[in-house]
Design an enzyme around this catalytic site. Structure first.
Site, PDB file in Angstrom:
ATOM      1  N   ASN A   1     -14.940  12.404  23.733  1.00 13.23           N
ATOM      2  CA  ASN A   1     -13.957  12.872  22.758  1.00 13.23           C
ATOM      3  C   ASN A   1     -13.305  14.155  23.252  1.00 13.23           C
ATOM      4  O   ASN A   1     -13.943  14.983  23.905  1.00 13.23           O
ATOM      5  CB  ASN A   1     -14.603  13.106  21.390  1.00 13.23           C
TER       6      ASN A   1
ATOM      7  N   LYS B   1       0.876  -1.178   0.000  1.00 17.02           N
ATOM      8  CA  LYS B   1       0.000   0.000   0.000  1.00 17.02           C
ATOM      9  C   LYS B   1       0.908   1.221   0.000  1.00 17.02           C
ATOM     10  O   LYS B   1       1.797   1.335   0.852  1.00 17.02           O
ATOM     11  CB  LYS B   1      -0.913   0.019   1.233  1.00 17.02           C
TER      12      LYS B   1
ATOM     13  N   ARG C   1     -10.353  -1.912   6.985  1.00 19.37           N
ATOM     14  CA  ARG C   1      -9.453  -2.928   7.566  1.00 19.37           C
ATOM     15  C   ARG C   1      -9.086  -2.567   9.011  1.00 19.37           C
ATOM     16  O   ARG C   1      -8.818  -3.429   9.841  1.00 19.37           O
ATOM     17  CB  ARG C   1      -8.238  -3.189   6.679  1.00 19.37           C
TER      18      ARG C   1
ATOM     19  N   GLY D   1      -5.642   3.884  17.977  1.00 17.78           N
ATOM     20  CA  GLY D   1      -5.180   5.176  17.459  1.00 17.78           C
ATOM     21  C   GLY D   1      -3.673   5.305  17.365  1.00 17.78           C
ATOM     22  O   GLY D   1      -3.155   6.042  16.529  1.00 17.78           O
ATOM     23  N   THR D   2      -2.941   4.575  18.223  1.00 19.77           N
ATOM     24  CA  THR D   2      -1.491   4.775  18.296  1.00 19.77           C
ATOM     25  C   THR D   2      -0.786   3.964  17.219  1.00 19.77           C
ATOM     26  O   THR D   2      -0.686   2.744  17.304  1.00 19.77           O
ATOM     27  CB  THR D   2      -0.982   4.395  19.705  1.00 19.77           C
ATOM     28  N   ASP D   3      -0.316   4.691  16.193  1.00 20.49           N
ATOM     29  CA  ASP D   3       0.364   4.025  15.077  1.00 20.49           C
ATOM     30  C   ASP D   3       1.648   4.753  14.705  1.00 20.49           C
ATOM     31  O   ASP D   3       2.153   4.632  13.602  1.00 20.49           O
ATOM     32  CB  ASP D   3      -0.589   3.937  13.868  1.00 20.49           C
TER      33      ASP D   3
ATOM     34  N   LYS E   1       2.737   8.712  20.019  1.00 16.79           N
ATOM     35  CA  LYS E   1       1.295   8.735  20.295  1.00 16.79           C
ATOM     36  C   LYS E   1       0.996   7.820  21.485  1.00 16.79           C
ATOM     37  O   LYS E   1       1.699   6.830  21.722  1.00 16.79           O
ATOM     38  CB  LYS E   1       0.499   8.233  19.076  1.00 16.79           C
TER      39      LYS E   1
ATOM     40  N   HIS F   1     -12.779  10.578  11.944  1.00  9.83           N
ATOM     41  CA  HIS F   1     -13.130   9.827  10.727  1.00  9.83           C
ATOM     42  C   HIS F   1     -13.241   8.324  11.007  1.00  9.83           C
ATOM     43  O   HIS F   1     -14.213   7.668  10.622  1.00  9.83           O
ATOM     44  CB  HIS F   1     -12.043  10.096   9.683  1.00  9.83           C
ATOM     45  N   GLN F   2     -12.242   7.758  11.715  1.00 10.46           N
ATOM     46  CA  GLN F   2     -12.231   6.301  11.914  1.00 10.46           C
ATOM     47  C   GLN F   2     -13.288   5.816  12.900  1.00 10.46           C
ATOM     48  O   GLN F   2     -13.757   4.675  12.812  1.00 10.46           O
ATOM     49  CB  GLN F   2     -10.856   5.868  12.454  1.00 10.46           C
TER      50      GLN F   2
HETATM   51  P1  NAD Z   1      -9.247  12.193  12.734  1.00  5.41           P
HETATM   52  O1  NAD Z   1      -8.270  13.294  12.506  1.00  5.41           O
HETATM   53  O2  NAD Z   1     -10.473  12.127  11.903  1.00  5.41           O
HETATM   54  O3  NAD Z   1      -9.715  12.218  14.265  1.00  5.41           O
HETATM   55  C1  NAD Z   1      -8.776  12.432  15.287  1.00  5.41           C
HETATM   56  C2  NAD Z   1      -9.375  12.051  16.623  1.00  5.41           C
HETATM   57  O4  NAD Z   1      -8.386  12.285  17.645  1.00  5.41           O
HETATM   58  C3  NAD Z   1     -10.586  12.876  16.999  1.00  5.41           C
HETATM   59  O5  NAD Z   1     -11.431  12.099  17.830  1.00  5.41           O
HETATM   60  C4  NAD Z   1      -9.960  14.023  17.793  1.00  5.41           C
HETATM   61  O6  NAD Z   1     -10.871  14.668  18.654  1.00  5.41           O
HETATM   62  C5  NAD Z   1      -8.920  13.258  18.566  1.00  5.41           C
HETATM   63  N1  NAD Z   1      -7.823  14.119  19.040  1.00  5.41           N
HETATM   64  C6  NAD Z   1      -7.139  15.040  18.329  1.00  5.41           C
HETATM   65  N2  NAD Z   1      -6.223  15.627  19.125  1.00  5.41           N
HETATM   66  C7  NAD Z   1      -6.341  15.039  20.342  1.00  5.41           C
HETATM   67  C8  NAD Z   1      -5.643  15.207  21.576  1.00  5.41           C
HETATM   68  N3  NAD Z   1      -4.666  16.111  21.723  1.00  5.41           N
HETATM   69  N4  NAD Z   1      -6.008  14.442  22.612  1.00  5.41           N
HETATM   70  C9  NAD Z   1      -7.012  13.514  22.491  1.00  5.41           C
HETATM   71  N5  NAD Z   1      -7.696  13.320  21.346  1.00  5.41           N
HETATM   72  C10 NAD Z   1      -7.347  14.071  20.294  1.00  5.41           C
HETATM   73  O7  NAD Z   1      -8.391  10.840  12.638  1.00  5.41           O
HETATM   74  P2  NAD Z   1      -8.925   9.371  12.370  1.00  5.41           P
HETATM   75  O8  NAD Z   1      -8.840   9.079  10.923  1.00  5.41           O
HETATM   76  O9  NAD Z   1     -10.190   9.173  13.100  1.00  5.41           O
HETATM   77  O10 NAD Z   1      -7.748   8.512  13.055  1.00  5.41           O
HETATM   78  C11 NAD Z   1      -7.611   8.486  14.466  1.00  5.41           C
HETATM   79  C12 NAD Z   1      -6.282   7.872  14.832  1.00  5.41           C
HETATM   80  O11 NAD Z   1      -6.232   6.520  14.350  1.00  5.41           O
HETATM   81  C13 NAD Z   1      -5.071   8.568  14.201  1.00  5.41           C
HETATM   82  O12 NAD Z   1      -4.045   8.624  15.175  1.00  5.41           O
HETATM   83  C14 NAD Z   1      -4.663   7.650  13.070  1.00  5.41           C
HETATM   84  O13 NAD Z   1      -3.313   7.761  12.738  1.00  5.41           O
HETATM   85  C15 NAD Z   1      -5.005   6.301  13.679  1.00  5.41           C
HETATM   86  N6  NAD Z   1      -5.207   5.207  12.731  1.00  5.41           N
HETATM   87  C16 NAD Z   1      -4.766   3.988  13.089  1.00  5.41           C
HETATM   88  C17 NAD Z   1      -4.936   2.909  12.228  1.00  5.41           C
HETATM   89  C18 NAD Z   1      -4.485   1.533  12.650  1.00  5.41           C
HETATM   90  O14 NAD Z   1      -4.487   0.615  11.832  1.00  5.41           O
HETATM   91  N7  NAD Z   1      -4.142   1.332  13.898  1.00  5.41           N
HETATM   92  C19 NAD Z   1      -5.554   3.099  11.000  1.00  5.41           C
HETATM   93  C20 NAD Z   1      -6.056   4.359  10.672  1.00  5.41           C
HETATM   94  C21 NAD Z   1      -5.884   5.421  11.549  1.00  5.41           C
END
Ligand code: NAD
Length: 321
Positions: A159, A67, A110, A220-222, A226, A137-138
């Protein structure tokens, strides 16, 4: 070569297809018949973009590919999503490019499938309340996939930006599940399963906020730095992940590992739980935690599913290269 454009993915693959594909990929990883290759992620010094590759080979599923994509922070002003990705699949017999598949929706699916698989194998069967930490978004994808695994009767959510919660509430409404925005203490008090899906760099959930028997899917931690749960909560749980090497370097595991609170041997692979090689949850009051870091083999698995479905339905677009 087959092309599955981004616009075709929505009608091709369901969440169930993705859960099945990701589950199989996790098993192949744990059985060492599939391998993720080192991740490349670089700031390209243009448009503030991050670009990289996640790649691998699954000998069992015969998925070989990568990817490619990343994060373009200025895309919103161009009417595009910030995360952009495309999956390239190759024929493992010949090395020829077999398919190019739009990867944006597939990435969301996924990722949702991974936390759903963890709930399927690690949450208590009688789990009733789902806690959501995050509303970006996720989050709505994670919510939709989670409710397919247990008979959740309520969603409690928190949130960092509360103004984003109504969008998640609307998804719960669509799924006909009562939704309540709550403080973190109450979320931990009520939830049987908690999904964290934020871009936080500070621990949000603390050990004292989570009750016995909870399953946590930390998604979220990737990235290095984070963090969503404090290291004490992490260390107190029975730990699982998609891939140990990635979890301890860029996943939620990185912090407790750095503090010496846990060792890599304390973390089980979810694929080994699925195949029955290691136990999952062993008691009703155990706290289980899945560190879902997101691996390339997940991307290849769902892209392969999209290609197979496009072929089966006669909608695959084929071109000569
Ligand atoms: P997004 O930008 O749409 O949403 C971000 C989220 O984090 C929101 O809920 C926002 O309020 C919150 N946020 C932002 N700053 C913050 C802070 N300082 N403290 C606490 N919360 C905070 O992003 P998304 O697409 O929803 O992705 C969320 C996370 O998931 C990202 O870190 C992204 O990299 C990660 N992610 C992980 C995978 C995986 O496979 N593990 C896949 C996709 C995304």
């Amino acid at each position: 070569m087959i092309i599955v454009p981004e616009s075709a993915v929505r009608d091709l693959v369901s969440l169930e297809d993705c859960v099945n594909a990701v589950e199989k990929a996790f098993v192949s990883m744990a059985e060492r018949s599939a391998q993720n290759f080192p991740v490349v992620r670089e700031a390209i010094g243009y448009e503030d973009a991050l670009f990289g590759f996640k790649s691998g080979f699954n000998r069992e599923g015969l998925a070989l590919g990568l990817k490619a994509g990343g994060f373009w922070p200025n895309n919103a002003s161009k009417g595009l999503t910030n995360h952009q990705s495309t999956v390239f699949l190759f024929d493992p017999e010949t090395g020829r490019c077999r398919a190019v598949v739009g990867g944006n929706l597939l990435t969301a699916l996924r990722t949702a499938a991974a936390s759903a698989v963890s709930i399927k194998y690690l949450a208590r069967k009688d789990a009733k309340v789902l806690g959501m930490v995050g509303a970006g978004h996720q989050a709505s994808f994670q919510l939709r996939a989670a409710v397919q695994q247990r008979a959740f009767e309520k969603v409690v959510a928190w949130n960092f930006h509360p103004e984003m919660l109504p969008k998640l509430a609307a998804v719960a409404d669509e799924l006909a599940i009562p939704f309540e925005a709550v403080e973190l203490d109450r979320l931990g008090d009520e939830a049987d399963v908690i999904i964290t899906i934020t871009s936080s760099f500070q621990p949000i959930l603390k050990a004292q906020q989570v009750r016995p028997g909870t399953h946590l899917a930390c998604m979220g931690t990737d990235t290095k730095g984070k963090q969503e749960v404090d290291a004490a909560l992490f260390a107190s749980a029975t730990l699982f992940t998609d891939e140990i090497a990635q979890a301890i370097s860029i996943g939620e595991s990185q912090h407790a590992i750095a503090q010496g609170l846990v060792a890599p041997v304390d973390i089980g692979e979810i694929g080994a739980v699925i195949s029955g090689r290691i136990p999952g949850r062993s008691s009703a009051d155990q706290v289980t935690l899945f560190d879902g870091t997101g691996v390339g083999l997940q991307d290849l698995a769902v892209a392969q599913a999209a290609v197979e479905l496009a072929i089966a339905r006669g909608t695959a677009v084929e071109i000569e290269i």
